[in-house]
Design a protein around this motif. Sequence first.
Motif, PDB file in Angstrom:
ATOM      1  N   UNK A 169      52.523  43.767  28.936  1.00  0.00           N
ATOM      2  CA  UNK A 169      51.075  43.825  28.866  1.00  0.00           C
ATOM      3  C   UNK A 169      50.555  44.115  30.262  1.00  0.00           C
ATOM      4  N   UNK A 170      49.473  44.824  30.331  1.00  0.00           N
ATOM      5  CA  UNK A 170      48.826  45.119  31.607  1.00  0.00           C
ATOM      6  C   UNK A 170      47.392  44.626  31.506  1.00  0.00           C
ATOM      7  N   UNK A 171      47.012  43.755  32.425  1.00  0.00           N
ATOM      8  CA  UNK A 171      45.695  43.135  32.399  1.00  0.00           C
ATOM      9  C   UNK A 171      45.051  43.359  33.758  1.00  0.00           C
ATOM     10  N   UNK A 172      43.749  43.601  33.744  1.00  0.00           N
ATOM     11  CA  UNK A 172      43.045  43.762  35.014  1.00  0.00           C
ATOM     12  C   UNK A 172      43.142  42.468  35.807  1.00  0.00           C
ATOM     13  N   UNK A 173      43.269  42.585  37.108  1.00  0.00           N
ATOM     14  CA  UNK A 173      43.454  41.426  37.971  1.00  0.00           C
ATOM     15  C   UNK A 173      42.258  40.481  37.926  1.00  0.00           C
ATOM     16  N   UNK A 174      41.093  40.995  37.608  1.00  0.00           N
ATOM     17  CA  UNK A 174      39.888  40.160  37.569  1.00  0.00           C
ATOM     18  C   UNK A 174      39.703  39.460  36.228  1.00  0.00           C
ATOM     19  N   UNK A 175      40.578  39.702  35.260  1.00  0.00           N
ATOM     20  CA  UNK A 175      40.469  39.102  33.933  1.00  0.00           C
ATOM     21  C   UNK A 175      40.844  37.625  34.010  1.00  0.00           C
ATOM     22  N   UNK A 176      39.899  36.730  33.758  1.00  0.00           N
ATOM     23  CA  UNK A 176      40.137  35.281  33.858  1.00  0.00           C
ATOM     24  C   UNK A 176      40.761  34.707  32.583  1.00  0.00           C
TER      25      UNK A 176
END
Length: 98
Positions: free
Chosen positions: A56-63
Amino acid sequence: LFDSTDDLIGSTRIEITNRVFSKQWREYGIHKPIEHRQLWNPTSRQPQGLLQMWVDAVEQTNKTFPVWDINQPPSQEFEVRIVVWKVQDIPPGDDFTD
């Protein structure tokens, strides 16, 4: 003490960019499929294991998905004591045997 090193069991290659830009992969949403990937070692023609995983790839800012610390834990010293009661046809490998 032993000077230990990490031995390579095998490796696999995953192209993350192919997944991130794939329409089908994005449609999975948070339910990404479990993948079964073989581990290959350059010294063998046979796979050396099987890795079950998902990507999975998630944006770094995703809390919603906090970043995990995947650093290696600090090394620890252990003492292992072994008692061998009987062996056959094993040559001694130490300096203490009569």
